[in-house]
Enzyme design. Sequence first.
Site, PDB file in Angstrom:
ATOM      1  N   MET A   1       0.845  -1.193   0.000  1.00 52.40           N
ATOM      2  CA  MET A   1       0.000   0.000   0.000  1.00 52.40           C
ATOM      3  C   MET A   1       0.876   1.236   0.000  1.00 52.40           C
ATOM      4  SD  MET A   1      -3.064   1.148   2.585  1.00 52.40           S
ATOM      5  CE  MET A   1      -2.034   1.536   3.997  1.00 52.40           C
ATOM      6  N   CYS A   2       0.699   2.084  -1.000  1.00 52.51           N
ATOM      7  CA  CYS A   2       1.431   3.342  -1.109  1.00 52.51           C
ATOM      8  C   CYS A   2       0.439   4.458  -1.410  1.00 52.51           C
ATOM      9  CB  CYS A   2       2.472   3.265  -2.219  1.00 52.51           C
ATOM     10  SG  CYS A   2       3.766   2.028  -1.959  1.00 52.51           S
ATOM     11  N   GLY A   3       0.907   5.688  -1.305  1.00 51.36           N
ATOM     12  CA  GLY A   3       0.064   6.833  -1.603  1.00 51.36           C
ATOM     13  C   GLY A   3       0.645   7.648  -2.736  1.00 51.36           C
ATOM     14  N   ARG A  32      -0.465   5.805   4.325  1.00 50.15           N
ATOM     15  CA  ARG A  32      -0.414   4.848   3.225  1.00 50.15           C
ATOM     16  C   ARG A  32       1.036   4.470   2.889  1.00 50.15           C
ATOM     17  NH1 ARG A  32      -4.913   3.623   0.506  1.00 50.15           N
ATOM     18  NH2 ARG A  32      -3.592   2.751  -1.128  1.00 50.15           N
TER      19      ARG A  32
END
Length: 298
Positions: A1-3, A32
């Site tokens: 999960m990244c932003g 995130r």
Amino acid sequence: MCGIVGLFLKNEALEPQLGALTSAMLATMCERGPDSAGFAVYGQSLDGEAKITLQSSSPEVDFPALAKALENEIAGAVNLTQRATHAVLTCQRDELDTIRAAVRRLAPSVRVMGVGEAIEIYKEVGYPTAVAERFELKSMKGTHAIGHTRMATESAVTTLGAHPFSTGPDQCLVHNGSLSNHNNLRRSLAHDGIQLETQNDSEVAAAYLTWRMKQGLDLGQALEKSLDDLDGFFTFVVGTKNGFGVLRDPIACKPAVLAETDDYVAFGSEYRALVGLPGIDTAKVWEPEPATVYFWER
């Protein structure tokens, strides 16, 4: 999960606010991706000039030494501006390849983050708001910017492993997801002379687009081709000197939202990244469709 966040300005009057707006967007994505962060800012290019963004783990030693060595090399003054662990080296456009090769030879511990006429890239390990403050993102101005907050899942937490990845002049990519065929692509790209710096699958995606654009495709066409050649889960936001593109894989399991007004196009992994933008209440807001290229260019 990244932003992921991105902001592409249509209205020149907003250009002095680009860094402040991008910084606020990036701050909403901290949870995130809390382990590292980075951003690319595209400014107005100066006629005949190019920039090389550099990074060092020992900047107070490496950058002055590099500037002196380059001055001796070219027998002239060097324009090098430091921001924390990064520095921007400005040179004549026709000297870019020569200067870049000299940097690698004279200062092997200094890393090249990106090159081009408009792009500057800053990225480091650390909490995203701290990274943005360290490089004074709020003070930056320009035409468009892309930011990323990383939660590492498949490779080490390092400066080079942080996003954005830049593998061509004025090009960069940020990615939320995971590619399953990146090792095969890496070998194919290496066969065509494209060398990568990390084991990160996202760098492979960036290099793939660079490779396609070297074949004469624009960013939108390169993104279309990637739907045939890249396997896995991905949401990409990509920048070029004049362009801004978004693409989700055919399953589109990674979150994404776009907003557009007469003044800008904005991207966020979640809507909360967009709520502070001017005019967002009347913006067209939508979730980008799977396997559909969204591409803007000035």
